[in-house]
Design a protein around this motif. Structure first.
Motif, short mmCIF file in Angstrom:
data_model
loop_
_atom_site.label_atom_id
_atom_site.label_comp_id
_atom_site.label_asym_id
_atom_site.label_seq_id
_atom_site.Cartn_x
_atom_site.Cartn_y
_atom_site.Cartn_z
N LEU A 1 -4.66 7.43 -8.89
CA LEU A 1 -5.69 7.12 -7.87
C LEU A 1 -6.75 8.21 -7.82
O LEU A 1 -7.94 7.94 -7.73
N GLU A 2 -6.28 9.45 -7.87
CA GLU A 2 -7.23 10.56 -7.81
C GLU A 2 -8.17 10.55 -9.01
O GLU A 2 -9.35 10.82 -8.90
N ARG B 1 -0.27 8.44 -7.39
CA ARG B 1 -1.27 9.19 -6.61
C ARG B 1 -2.23 9.91 -7.56
O ARG B 1 -3.43 9.96 -7.34
N ILE C 1 1.33 4.22 -3.07
CA ILE C 1 1.01 5.65 -3.06
C ILE C 1 2.25 6.52 -2.87
O ILE C 1 2.16 7.72 -2.68
N ALA C 2 3.42 5.89 -3.00
CA ALA C 2 4.66 6.64 -2.79
C ALA C 2 5.07 7.46 -4.02
O ALA C 2 5.93 8.32 -3.93
N ALA D 1 -12.88 0.22 -3.32
CA ALA D 1 -13.14 0.88 -2.03
C ALA D 1 -14.03 0.00 -1.15
O ALA D 1 -15.00 0.45 -0.56
N LEU E 1 0.82 -1.20 0.00
CA LEU E 1 0.00 0.00 0.00
C LEU E 1 0.86 1.26 0.00
O LEU E 1 0.63 2.20 -0.75
N LEU F 1 -5.49 -1.83 -4.27
CA LEU F 1 -6.24 -0.57 -4.34
C LEU F 1 -6.99 -0.42 -5.65
O LEU F 1 -7.99 0.29 -5.73
N ARG G 1 -10.27 0.35 -12.08
CA ARG G 1 -11.15 1.01 -11.12
C ARG G 1 -10.56 0.96 -9.71
O ARG G 1 -9.77 0.08 -9.37
N LEU G 2 -10.97 1.94 -8.92
CA LEU G 2 -10.53 2.02 -7.53
C LEU G 2 -11.37 1.04 -6.72
O LEU G 2 -12.58 0.99 -6.87
N ALA H 1 -10.69 7.90 -8.61
CA ALA H 1 -11.69 8.23 -7.59
C ALA H 1 -12.94 8.83 -8.23
O ALA H 1 -14.04 8.75 -7.68
#
Lengths: 155, 117
Positions: free
Chosen positions: B28-29, B25, B19-20, B80, B15, B64, B77-78, B32
């Motif tokens: 991911l945004e 990132r 996101i590092a 969640a 994880l 993720l 897809r994310l 979202a």
């Protein structure tokens, strides 16, 4: 902090009557739940059962947070069995004919609160923003993680 | 029933790796906002397809992001899942409060009738 859920209703009754129905144990037992209640900040009660077919099952611990006579009442509801926690806020606005009553409920997630209390506000989200909040939370977790690494190196 | 914890839902250390990187990132945004084919994810960052697919692999390994095929496209897809649990909880309360607001109305009517007796 954004509320998760908001509903509003109008009652053709004076605000004093509606306030009483929201704050008096005997009244509350008739329409909302089985348990004790007193509108005083800091008081804690056990609600044994919420009324109605669509009520979430189980017992709730209710802790009063804020009381402004005939205006606002907020309390934390914690599900005893799962630990799920939310904050319920009633707001009242009376006019000459009746009372507008608003309910807002913010949901806090247990799993997110425990490891990182500093990101509490990120775990409060509206349903439609849930995925965005999820990303925001991950970014906050990353920041924490990096900070810890930096401190570990410095030590 | 207990909700799965962050730890069990997501694949631990991957994880943080996921996101590092700023590109990941950003991906991911974007996800979202809704699922996207790989071609749409690459263009805003000016990434080559192979570089993007490396980033997407890291995201998939973390749990993720998920991938499915649709014709020649791969759709991302994310995931969640932990939040879906929360949504169910919220839906439950929403119906409850609808009923209770109605019950309060009846209660107020009944109690004022009682007073006038």
């Amino acid at each position: 902090m954004k509320p998760e859920m908001k509903k509003e209703a109008y009652y053709a009754k004076p605000v004093t009557e509606v306030w009483k129905a929201l704050t008096d144990s005997k009244n509350l037992n008739e329409w909302l739940m089985q348990g004790e209640f007193k509108a005083k900040a800091g008081e804690k009660f056990r609600w044994k059962k919420l009324h109605g077919d669509r009520a979430p099952e189980g017992e709730f611990e209710c802790r009063v947070q804020e009381v402004r006579e005939r205006e606002l009442l907020s309390f934390q509801l914690k599900h005893v069995q799962t630990g799920d926690t939310s904050i319920v806020t009633w707001s009242l606005r009376g006019d000459e004919d009746g009372t507008w009553l608003k309910i807002e409920q913010e949901f806090l997630t247990d799993d997110m609160l425990k490891p990182h209390p500093n990101v509490i506000s990120m775990a409060l989200y509206r349903q439609r923003d849930a995925e965005k909040a999820w990303v925001a939370l991950l970014l906050a977790l990353l920041t924490d993680h990096l900070e810890q690494l930096i401190w570990a190196k410095a030590a | 029933m207990r909700r799965p914890s962050l730890k069990t839902t997501l694949k631990g250390e991957n994880l943080f790796l996921a996101i590092a990187h700023p590109i990941r990132r950003a991906v991911l945004e974007e996800l979202a906002a809704g699922e996207r084919p790989a071609t749409q994810l690459a263009s805003p960052h000016g990434l080559s397809a192979s570089l993007l697919s490396q980033h997407l692999k890291v995201l998939k390994d973390s749990g993720l992001v998920s991938e499915r095929r649709e014709g020649r496209n791969r759709i991302y897809r994310l995931e969640a899942a932990p939040l879906a649990e929360v949504s169910r909880w919220v839906d439950r309360f929403s119906g409850f409060w609808d009923d209770r607001l109605a019950a309060l109305g009846k209660h107020l009517l009944a109690s004022s009738k009682g007073d006038s007796k």
